[in-house]
Motif scaffolding. Structure first.
Motif, PDB file in Angstrom:
ATOM      1  N   GLU A   1       0.413  -1.610   0.236  1.00  0.00           N
ATOM      2  CA  GLU A   1       0.027  -0.091  -0.141  1.00  0.00           C
ATOM      3  C   GLU A   1       0.574   1.720   0.152  1.00  0.00           C
ATOM      4  N   SER A   2       1.752   0.956   0.361  1.00  0.00           N
ATOM      5  CA  SER A   2       3.358   2.780   0.025  1.00  0.00           C
ATOM      6  C   SER A   2       3.145   2.995  -0.930  1.00  0.00           C
ATOM      7  N   VAL A   3       2.964   2.360  -2.299  1.00  0.00           N
ATOM      8  CA  VAL A   3       2.756   2.469  -3.487  1.00  0.00           C
ATOM      9  C   VAL A   3       2.197   3.554  -3.373  1.00  0.00           C
ATOM     10  N   ASN A   4       0.767   3.354  -2.986  1.00  0.00           N
ATOM     11  CA  ASN A   4       0.132   4.839  -3.202  1.00  0.00           C
ATOM     12  C   ASN A   4      -1.145   4.828  -2.340  1.00  0.00           C
ATOM     13  N   PRO A   5      -0.934   5.075  -0.920  1.00  0.00           N
ATOM     14  CA  PRO A   5      -1.788   5.288  -0.116  1.00  0.00           C
ATOM     15  C   PRO A   5      -3.137   5.784  -0.971  1.00  0.00           C
ATOM     16  N   ARG A   6      -3.419   7.055  -1.416  1.00  0.00           N
ATOM     17  CA  ARG A   6      -4.488   7.306  -1.876  1.00  0.00           C
ATOM     18  C   ARG A   6      -4.887   6.581  -2.976  1.00  0.00           C
ATOM     19  N   LEU A   7      -4.857   5.799  -3.655  1.00  0.00           N
ATOM     20  CA  LEU A   7      -5.148   5.330  -3.814  1.00  0.00           C
ATOM     21  C   LEU A   7      -5.630   3.751  -3.423  1.00  0.00           C
ATOM     22  N   ALA A   8      -4.741   3.094  -2.825  1.00  0.00           N
ATOM     23  CA  ALA A   8      -5.099   2.143  -2.144  1.00  0.00           C
ATOM     24  C   ALA A   8      -7.582   1.926  -1.095  1.00  0.00           C
TER      25      ALA A   8
END
Length: 433
Positions: A143-150
């Motif tokens: 989830e650290s890749v893109n927390p908002r998208l997650a």
């Protein structure tokens, strides 16, 4: 001369006297010895205390050294156990590193993934029962890749799956037909990636799940102003985050009409499951095409395997290592080869085998049923003219073979949704140049 002679008595008397003296001396010596033995049982110079003290001291030293040795032995044993455990770990790590190096040198990344899945080695079963690995394991979500998208995907996705489409204002009208058909079918898990503010505002006003990416100077200029092919190429770059987050994506172009829920018709046994540009069993699923070269005489006929390409505008991709590698390969080539067509690159990376100087992609793939996931060539050239096939209701219709996309999309809706039987008749099989 007179000679003295001793008589027997004299001789005996003398002998007796000397013997008596000797006996007395012995008796006296024995008596004195007894007295001394009684008075000094350990002798005149008794060394016993010294020896005893030495023995006691020695015993004490032995006892102390025994204690010290025992503690030392225990400590050494503990150290030995600890070192042995570390040694086991190091040996295991060395074996693992050796195996990784061996696989890396051979370029057998897929073999390593299969070993991770299969675990220990197995013997082959009886004839006809052996099945190879087909489904690669999914990646661990990050989830650290893109927390908002997650957070968005957590709300939108169903069973970690969703439909995803990219759109800018150039395809606004088609996008409206696209999400209207999805809403009509009742598909809840879909998302529009808005490439400009106009599309983001449209989706919000129509209660369509939307995701507006953070600014990215490297691709945003293409996203805002690019045509259909330019925008299509961006999806390989953008989809990577979805897979890293652990979601399977049904990637969709906007020139598609949804008539059924596609998630009810997927197999999910491959890394990539794609619709085809083929229009019959041979072209869609492959065939043996014989090449004729008369100049070769006896060997004039060469057999070739042919299959029509997968459509990069509609495919289901699972979050696996080969899938992410596919996206990386295609996105990388499109950035280096700006004139390349994304669909051609997509198929080349999927199908070209390993050969000298090239390492092929080890990805499992499946061709979708071309009557369920229908391209517009199948619909307008074959299905609409066949009494039986025209009764079939496809899952989707992709208007990929024709440039007059919007009117044909509306006609598909009229025919399959509203029941207008002559809605498809005005259109030619092909397209007018």
């Amino acid at each position: 001369m007179a000679i003295r002679r001793e008589g027997p008595l004299m001789r005996n008397g003398g002998y007796s006297l000397r013997g008596s003296r000797l006996a007395v001396a012995i008796a006296i010596g024995v008596a004195i010895g007894c007295v001394f033995a009684f008075l000094y049982p350990h002798g005149l110079f008794d060394s016993t205390p010294i020896r005893t003290s030495r023995i006691a001291k020695s015993d004490l030293q032995v006892d102390l050294s025994s204690c010290e040795s025992s503690e030392r032995v225990n400590m050494l044993k503990s150290e030995f156990v600890a070192v042995s455990e570390k040694n086991k770990v190091l040996k295991k790590q060395i074996r693992e590193l050796t195996e990784k190096i061996r696989l890396a040198e051979q370029g057998k990344d897929q073999a390593q993934k299969q070993v991770l899945v299969l675990g220990e080695q197995h013997k082959a079963g009886p004839f006809g029962t052996v099945k190879g690995l087909r489904t690669n394991p999914t990646v661990i979500p990050d989830e650290s890749v893109n927390p908002r998208l997650a957070k968005i995907l957590e709300k939108v996705a169903v069973n970690k799956e969703l439909i995803v489409a990219l759109a800018n204002s150039n395809v606004k009208d088609m996008l409206e037909v696209w999400f209207s058909s999805i809403q009509k079918v009742g598909i809840p898990n879909y998302l529009v990636i808005a490439l400009d503010e106009e599309i983001a505002n449209l989706c919000q006003s129509k209660d369509v799940p939307v995701y507006k990416r953070d600014p990215d100077e490297g691709i945003d200029s293409v996203a805002r102003t690019g045509g259909n092919h330019a925008v299509s190429g961006l999806k390989f770059h953008i989809l990577r985050e979805f897979l890293q987050l652990g979601y399977s994506v049904l990637l969709s172009d906007v020139d598609i009409v949804y008539l059924q829920n596609p998630f009810y018709h997927l197999y999910r046994d491959s890394d990539v499951e794609s619709m085809t540009d083929g229009h019959n069993n041979m072209t869609a699923y492959g065939y043996n095409d014989v090449f004729d070269e008369p100049s070769m005489g006896w060997a004039r006929y060469a057999h070739t395997m042919r299959i029509w390409v997968y459509n990069s505008g509609f495919f289901y991709i699972r979050p696996t290592i080969p899938s992410i590698e596919l996206l990386d390969r295609v996105a990388g080539r499109l950035s280096r080869e700006p004139k390349s067509w994304d669909q051609a690159v997509f198929n080349e990376e999927l199908f070209f085998p390993s050969h000298p100087g090239y390492e092929g992609l080890h990805a499992a793939r499946r061709t979708m049923d071309f009557y369920l996931f229908m391209n517009s060539k199948v619909l307008f050239k074959t299905v609409r003219k066949d009494a039986n096939l025209s009764k079939l209701k496809p899952v989707i219709v992709h208007v990929n073979y024709h440039p007059d996309k919007l009117p044909r999309m509306k006609a598909v809706v009229e025919y399959y949704v509203n029941g207008k039987q002559d809605a498809l008749k005005p259109f030619p099989d092909g397209s007018d140049w």
